[in-house]
Design a protein around this motif. Structure first.
Motif, PDB file in Angstrom:
ATOM      1  N   GLY A 269       4.085   6.716  -0.015  1.00 51.74           N
ATOM      2  CA  GLY A 269       4.211   8.160  -0.101  1.00 51.74           C
ATOM      3  C   GLY A 269       3.202   8.743  -1.067  1.00 51.74           C
ATOM      4  O   GLY A 269       2.479   8.017  -1.770  1.00 51.74           O
ATOM      5  N   GLY A 270       3.156  10.067  -1.139  1.00 50.46           N
ATOM      6  CA  GLY A 270       2.283  10.778  -2.064  1.00 50.46           C
ATOM      7  C   GLY A 270       3.099  11.698  -2.952  1.00 50.46           C
ATOM      8  O   GLY A 270       4.047  11.281  -3.595  1.00 50.46           O
ATOM      9  N   HIS A 271       2.734  12.987  -2.993  1.00 54.10           N
ATOM     10  CA  HIS A 271       3.547  14.060  -3.574  1.00 54.10           C
ATOM     11  C   HIS A 271       3.604  14.050  -5.099  1.00 54.10           C
ATOM     12  O   HIS A 271       3.683  15.098  -5.706  1.00 54.10           O
ATOM     13  CB  HIS A 271       4.960  13.995  -2.981  1.00 54.10           C
ATOM     14  N   ASP A 272       3.573  12.875  -5.737  1.00 53.67           N
ATOM     15  CA  ASP A 272       3.769  12.790  -7.185  1.00 53.67           C
ATOM     16  C   ASP A 272       2.483  12.575  -7.973  1.00 53.67           C
ATOM     17  O   ASP A 272       2.523  12.542  -9.208  1.00 53.67           O
ATOM     18  CB  ASP A 272       4.750  11.665  -7.526  1.00 53.67           C
ATOM     19  N   HIS A 273       1.359  12.370  -7.307  1.00 54.27           N
ATOM     20  CA  HIS A 273       0.052  12.312  -7.969  1.00 54.27           C
ATOM     21  C   HIS A 273       0.023  11.280  -9.102  1.00 54.27           C
ATOM     22  O   HIS A 273      -0.463  11.555 -10.206  1.00 54.27           O
ATOM     23  CB  HIS A 273      -0.337  13.687  -8.504  1.00 54.27           C
ATOM     24  N   MET A 274       0.518  10.101  -8.837  1.00 55.56           N
ATOM     25  CA  MET A 274       0.478   8.996  -9.793  1.00 55.56           C
ATOM     26  C   MET A 274       0.660   7.697  -9.017  1.00 55.56           C
ATOM     27  O   MET A 274       1.190   7.690  -7.903  1.00 55.56           O
ATOM     28  CB  MET A 274       1.599   9.125 -10.830  1.00 55.56           C
ATOM     29  N   HIS A 275       0.207   6.596  -9.613  1.00 58.53           N
ATOM     30  CA  HIS A 275       0.505   5.284  -9.042  1.00 58.53           C
ATOM     31  C   HIS A 275       1.841   4.807  -9.596  1.00 58.53           C
ATOM     32  O   HIS A 275       2.018   4.689 -10.812  1.00 58.53           O
ATOM     33  CB  HIS A 275      -0.596   4.286  -9.400  1.00 58.53           C
ATOM     34  N   HIS A 276       2.770   4.549  -8.683  1.00 60.80           N
ATOM     35  CA  HIS A 276       4.092   4.071  -9.102  1.00 60.80           C
ATOM     36  C   HIS A 276       4.623   3.146  -8.009  1.00 60.80           C
ATOM     37  O   HIS A 276       4.658   3.502  -6.839  1.00 60.80           O
ATOM     38  CB  HIS A 276       5.058   5.241  -9.286  1.00 60.80           C
ATOM     39  N   ARG A 277       5.013   1.955  -8.420  1.00 57.23           N
ATOM     40  CA  ARG A 277       5.576   0.981  -7.484  1.00 57.23           C
ATOM     41  C   ARG A 277       6.947   0.558  -7.979  1.00 57.23           C
ATOM     42  O   ARG A 277       7.134   0.266  -9.161  1.00 57.23           O
ATOM     43  CB  ARG A 277       4.643  -0.232  -7.357  1.00 57.23           C
ATOM     44  N   SER A 278       7.904   0.507  -7.060  1.00 60.38           N
ATOM     45  CA  SER A 278       9.271   0.176  -7.457  1.00 60.38           C
ATOM     46  C   SER A 278      10.019  -0.405  -6.271  1.00 60.38           C
ATOM     47  O   SER A 278       9.589  -0.291  -5.122  1.00 60.38           O
ATOM     48  CB  SER A 278      10.001   1.425  -7.973  1.00 60.38           C
ATOM     49  N   VAL A 279      11.150  -1.024  -6.557  1.00 60.74           N
ATOM     50  CA  VAL A 279      12.075  -1.510  -5.537  1.00 60.74           C
ATOM     51  C   VAL A 279      13.221  -0.515  -5.450  1.00 60.74           C
ATOM     52  O   VAL A 279      13.868  -0.205  -6.459  1.00 60.74           O
ATOM     53  CB  VAL A 279      12.610  -2.914  -5.887  1.00 60.74           C
ATOM     54  N   TYR A 320      -2.516   9.548 -14.423  1.00 69.13           N
ATOM     55  CA  TYR A 320      -3.690  10.353 -14.777  1.00 69.13           C
ATOM     56  C   TYR A 320      -5.007   9.720 -14.368  1.00 69.13           C
ATOM     57  O   TYR A 320      -6.033   9.886 -15.044  1.00 69.13           O
ATOM     58  CB  TYR A 320      -3.706  10.654 -16.284  1.00 69.13           C
ATOM     59  N   THR A 321      -5.035   8.983 -13.269  1.00 70.18           N
ATOM     60  CA  THR A 321      -6.274   8.432 -12.736  1.00 70.18           C
ATOM     61  C   THR A 321      -6.389   8.781 -11.256  1.00 70.18           C
ATOM     62  O   THR A 321      -5.406   9.135 -10.603  1.00 70.18           O
ATOM     63  CB  THR A 321      -6.353   6.902 -12.898  1.00 70.18           C
ATOM     64  N   VAL A 322      -7.597   8.676 -10.733  1.00 74.59           N
ATOM     65  CA  VAL A 322      -7.874   8.840  -9.308  1.00 74.59           C
ATOM     66  C   VAL A 322      -7.882   7.453  -8.681  1.00 74.59           C
ATOM     67  O   VAL A 322      -8.559   6.548  -9.180  1.00 74.59           O
ATOM     68  CB  VAL A 322      -9.223   9.545  -9.093  1.00 74.59           C
ATOM     69  N   GLY A 323      -7.132   7.256  -7.598  1.00 74.08           N
ATOM     70  CA  GLY A 323      -7.032   5.912  -7.053  1.00 74.08           C
ATOM     71  C   GLY A 323      -6.901   5.857  -5.551  1.00 74.08           C
ATOM     72  O   GLY A 323      -6.707   6.876  -4.878  1.00 74.08           O
ATOM     73  N   TYR A 324      -6.994   4.642  -5.020  1.00 69.55           N
ATOM     74  CA  TYR A 324      -6.817   4.389  -3.595  1.00 69.55           C
ATOM     75  C   TYR A 324      -6.315   2.965  -3.419  1.00 69.55           C
ATOM     76  O   TYR A 324      -6.285   2.162  -4.367  1.00 69.55           O
ATOM     77  CB  TYR A 324      -8.119   4.615  -2.818  1.00 69.55           C
ATOM     78  N   TYR A 325      -5.946   2.616  -2.172  1.00 69.62           N
ATOM     79  CA  TYR A 325      -5.306   1.334  -1.882  1.00 69.62           C
ATOM     80  C   TYR A 325      -6.006   0.669  -0.706  1.00 69.62           C
ATOM     81  O   TYR A 325      -6.349   1.333   0.276  1.00 69.62           O
ATOM     82  CB  TYR A 325      -3.818   1.542  -1.558  1.00 69.62           C
ATOM     83  N   ILE A 326      -6.178  -0.641  -0.816  1.00 66.36           N
ATOM     84  CA  ILE A 326      -6.709  -1.445   0.278  1.00 66.36           C
ATOM     85  C   ILE A 326      -5.641  -2.467   0.658  1.00 66.36           C
ATOM     86  O   ILE A 326      -5.227  -3.283  -0.175  1.00 66.36           O
ATOM     87  CB  ILE A 326      -8.014  -2.166  -0.119  1.00 66.36           C
ATOM     88  N   VAL A 327      -5.204  -2.412   1.903  1.00 67.59           N
ATOM     89  CA  VAL A 327      -4.194  -3.335   2.420  1.00 67.59           C
ATOM     90  C   VAL A 327      -4.916  -4.364   3.288  1.00 67.59           C
ATOM     91  O   VAL A 327      -5.464  -4.025   4.339  1.00 67.59           O
ATOM     92  CB  VAL A 327      -3.125  -2.593   3.240  1.00 67.59           C
TER      93      VAL A 327
END
Length: 408
Positions: A269-279, A320-327
């Motif tokens: 998902g997006g919406h929160d403008h941060m990297h966050h991973r959780s279960v 507070y960083t700009v990021g992207y993901y590679i799967v």
């Protein structure tokens, strides 16, 4: 196919390391194309990015049509270097739908051309910043590939949507051994909302379709789910299932059960403008899915707020960083690499007025799973000795060690 010694050693090491791969804490590591570390010749990858709004008015910083085009163009080059098959964006394509009476999403579409020219697909879902019925009808025209039509479908197949008024908005498609399920929760093409709500119930009547899509993906096929809003937000508390964390609990639990029992590991998902991973778990803590809230690709950066209902186990976070993901998909194995870049001298939640003058992306987190492996949750301070696994007569166990949190 003959395998060289280097590949054999890579696979042998990964078989053991995979037991504890989730939660690996990486220091700043330099950029390396994801496929350079793949274990087989058949591996391939796709990219994921998030909200690309840019502010309008006196602080627009020269970015057109309320789109973060500098960041978009920068990420496009990253995805090209990684040799991605396609890119997914989880909503908020622009900040507002019109600027001075001119629609903004065509500008976002125009900045996909470098991907298309490199034979890389682009598959978006809407966010709350393009939530109107006008945008609902506009998006499948600008991006006909979301309906399996046009020039830029490339090798995607098996397109389906839950209903006509969501065609090309909520949709599923296959690419080789992956099924991607995209969920739209905003005003529909006919200007209706499910159950006459203010978008709050719009996923409820799609649960059966999502279940059908992930259940029919087939043996040996990975399935991923994408939406704009999250299962449990960090800054925002309006979520995929409604205005707050308790909204539509029965539908939410059915959704989590479907993803868990059908082998879906990740919900992006997006919406929160941060990297966050959780279960994230259901109400009874029986079914789980890993939630990945994607890093900002925008002028704004949010800070987590208090408040949850006890159904979340946080794993990793970067602000507070700009990021992207590679799967990277490598047969039964999936590896997700999170890359991020500082936003120059400004640290903290302050909005950007102009884009950073330069970007330097580093690998900040790597996590993954395998169909022939197991996943374990080790809480801070606990021993790793509970981790053990067995596959085709070979067993492995971590004999000592403890998870100690380290600030970098």
């Amino acid at each position: 196919m003959e395998m060289n010694r280097r590949k054999f050693l890579q696979i042998g090491g990964a078989s053991l390391a995979g037991l504890a791969l989730s939660g690996l804490d990486l220091q700043w590591l330099p950029y390396k194309p994801a496929l350079a570390t793949a274990l087989s010749e058949d591996a391939w990858c796709f990219g994921v990015m998030a909200d690309t709004q840019w502010q309008t008015g006196g602080n627009s910083g020269g970015e057109p049509a309320s789109c973060a085009v500098t960041i978009i163009d920068t990420l496009n080059q990253q995805f090209i270097q990684h040799q991605c098959a396609f890119v997914i964006q989880v909503g908020d394509l622009a900040d507002v739908e019109t600027v001075n009476g001119v629609r903004t999403m065509p500008t976002r579409e125009a900045h996909c051309q470098s991907l298309y020219d490199a034979n890389i697909g682009f598959f978006p879902v809407r966010g709350n910043h393009e939530a109107s019925d006008v945008a609902a009808n506009e998006l499948p025209v600008l991006f006909p590939q979301t309906s399996g039509e046009g020039l830029y479908v490339f090798r995607a197949t098996n397109f389906t949507s839950p209903m006509e008024k969501l065609k090309g908005l909520s949709y599923s498609f296959d690419w080789e051994n992956v099924r991607c399920v995209m969920i739209d929760q905003f005003t529909r093409k006919d200007n209706t909302n499910y159950n006459n709500s203010n978008n709050d119930d719009n996923v409820v009547d799609q649960i059966g379709w999502v279940d059908q899509m992930v259940a029919s993906s087939g043996d040996g096929r990975h399935a991923f789910v994408f939406a704009h809003k999250n299962l449990i937000g960090q800054n925002h508390k309006d979520i995929l299932f409604g205005a707050n964390l308790t909204s539509n609990a029965a539908a939410r639990d059915a959704f989590l059960k479907s993803l868990d029992t059908n082998g879906v590991h990740y919900c992006f998902g997006g919406h929160d403008h941060m990297h966050h991973r959780s279960v994230v778990t259901d109400t009874n803590r029986q079914y789980t899915v890993d939630q990945i809230i994607c890093s900002s690709n925008s002028y704004k950066f949010y800070t987590p707020q208090t408040g949850d209902d006890g159904r979340e186990i946080p794993v990793a976070q970067e602000l507070y960083t700009v990021g992207y993901y590679i799967v990277t998909v490598d047969g039964p194995r999936v590896t997700v690499d999170f890359y991020s870049s500082s936003k120059d001298a400004v640290y903290g939640p302050a909005d950007l007025i102009t884009p950073p003058p330069a970007f330097q992306f580093y690998l900040r987190e790597r996590f993954g799973y395998s169909f022939n492996g197991d996943q374990y949750i080790v809480k801070r301070g606990e021993a790793y000795t509970s981790i053990r696994g067995e596959y085709q007569g070979t067993s492995a166990q971590i004999l000592s060690g403890r998870y100690r949190h380290r600030l970098s």
